[in-house]
Design a protein around this motif. Structure first.
Motif, PDB file in Angstrom:
ATOM      1  N   GLU A 149      -7.883  49.922   9.684  1.00 60.92           N
ATOM      2  CA  GLU A 149      -6.977  48.947   9.669  1.00 60.92           C
ATOM      3  C   GLU A 149      -5.495  49.364   9.571  1.00 60.92           C
ATOM      4  O   GLU A 149      -5.141  50.498   9.039  1.00 60.92           O
ATOM      5  CB  GLU A 149      -6.937  47.728   8.368  1.00 60.92           C
ATOM      6  N   ASN A 150      -4.576  48.485   9.905  1.00 63.68           N
ATOM      7  CA  ASN A 150      -3.223  48.792   9.815  1.00 63.68           C
ATOM      8  C   ASN A 150      -2.422  48.450   8.550  1.00 63.68           C
ATOM      9  O   ASN A 150      -1.671  49.014   7.970  1.00 63.68           O
ATOM     10  CB  ASN A 150      -2.339  48.553  11.255  1.00 63.68           C
ATOM     11  N   VAL A 188       1.369  43.034   1.237  1.00 60.66           N
ATOM     12  CA  VAL A 188       0.816  44.272   1.855  1.00 60.66           C
ATOM     13  C   VAL A 188       0.466  45.200   0.784  1.00 60.66           C
ATOM     14  O   VAL A 188       1.435  45.480  -0.129  1.00 60.66           O
ATOM     15  CB  VAL A 188       1.790  44.588   2.627  1.00 60.66           C
ATOM     16  N   SER A 189      -0.781  45.569   0.749  1.00 62.88           N
ATOM     17  CA  SER A 189      -1.229  46.470  -0.454  1.00 62.88           C
ATOM     18  C   SER A 189      -1.165  47.906   0.130  1.00 62.88           C
ATOM     19  O   SER A 189      -1.193  48.918  -0.554  1.00 62.88           O
ATOM     20  CB  SER A 189      -2.477  45.996  -1.108  1.00 62.88           C
ATOM     21  N   ALA A 190      -1.115  47.979   1.626  1.00 62.50           N
ATOM     22  CA  ALA A 190      -1.281  49.341   2.219  1.00 62.50           C
ATOM     23  C   ALA A 190      -1.065  49.078   3.615  1.00 62.50           C
ATOM     24  O   ALA A 190      -1.298  48.168   4.109  1.00 62.50           O
ATOM     25  CB  ALA A 190      -2.804  49.941   1.900  1.00 62.50           C
ATOM     26  N   LEU A 191      -0.339  50.248   3.987  1.00 57.58           N
ATOM     27  CA  LEU A 191      -0.350  50.366   5.431  1.00 57.58           C
ATOM     28  C   LEU A 191      -0.584  51.787   6.095  1.00 57.58           C
ATOM     29  O   LEU A 191      -0.650  52.653   5.367  1.00 57.58           O
ATOM     30  CB  LEU A 191       1.347  50.337   5.516  1.00 57.58           C
ATOM     31  N   PHE A 192      -1.232  51.633   7.449  1.00 55.83           N
ATOM     32  CA  PHE A 192      -1.653  52.719   8.052  1.00 55.83           C
ATOM     33  C   PHE A 192      -1.270  53.041   9.527  1.00 55.83           C
ATOM     34  O   PHE A 192      -0.968  51.924  10.231  1.00 55.83           O
ATOM     35  CB  PHE A 192      -3.271  52.873   7.823  1.00 55.83           C
ATOM     36  N   GLY A 229       4.022  55.218  16.471  1.00 53.35           N
ATOM     37  CA  GLY A 229       3.069  56.298  16.030  1.00 53.35           C
ATOM     38  C   GLY A 229       1.725  56.168  15.823  1.00 53.35           C
ATOM     39  O   GLY A 229       0.809  56.911  15.510  1.00 53.35           O
ATOM     40  N   CYS A 230       0.948  54.861  16.035  1.00 57.50           N
ATOM     41  CA  CYS A 230      -0.312  54.391  16.157  1.00 57.50           C
ATOM     42  C   CYS A 230      -1.098  54.509  17.359  1.00 57.50           C
ATOM     43  O   CYS A 230      -0.768  53.795  18.014  1.00 57.50           O
ATOM     44  CB  CYS A 230      -0.545  53.111  15.479  1.00 57.50           C
TER      45      CYS A 230
END
Length: 135
Positions: A65-66, A4-8, A34-35
């Motif tokens: 993206e998540n 995982v390089s990023a989470l949103f 919370g999404c």
């Protein structure tokens, strides 16, 4: 090895920007805590390949993206395949086709993202997911 390089998450529907996180809680049957973009049961979480974002000159999170995944093309994953990320287990449910909102980000982006928007999944087992986790 993919990770995982990023989470949103997105705090509201139609919100302009995704919120980046170092770690998030995946909730079984509900997506990320919370999404607002989660739409159970098939559209809880969106996985996108870092390589596709890079090729299109997009920053992680730009296409809402998540999970941004480095080191794997998520489009190689089969529908029904299970993917463990951190403590959570996801099941790939469908291809995410680019929608008209992508052209609002950049003219022509919808066409550029054809076959590259990502894969949608549902959360089978909840748990914490963090940037750097192995996929």
């Amino acid at each position: 090895m993919a990770n995982v390089s990023a989470l949103f998450t997105s705090p509201g529907r139609g919100s302009a920007a995704s919120t980046p996180h170092e770690r998030v809680q995946a909730i079984a049957g509900n997506g990320f805590d919370g999404c607002a973009h989660a739409n159970p049961p098939k559209r809880e979480v969106l996985f996108v390949s870092q390589q596709h974002l890079d090729a299109l000159g997009l920053e992680p999170g730009a296409i809402r993206e998540n999970l941004t995944v480095a080191g794997a093309d998520v489009h190689d994953w089969e529908i029904g395949q299970q993917v463990r990320v951190g403590e959570a287990l996801f099941e790939i449910t469908m291809v995410c086709d680019p929608c008209h909102k992508m052209d609002e980000l950049r003219e022509g982006l919808r066409a550029e993202l054809e076959g590259k928007r990502g894969m949608l999944a549902r959360v089978v087992e909840g748990g914490e997911v963090a940037v750097g986790d192995r996929v």
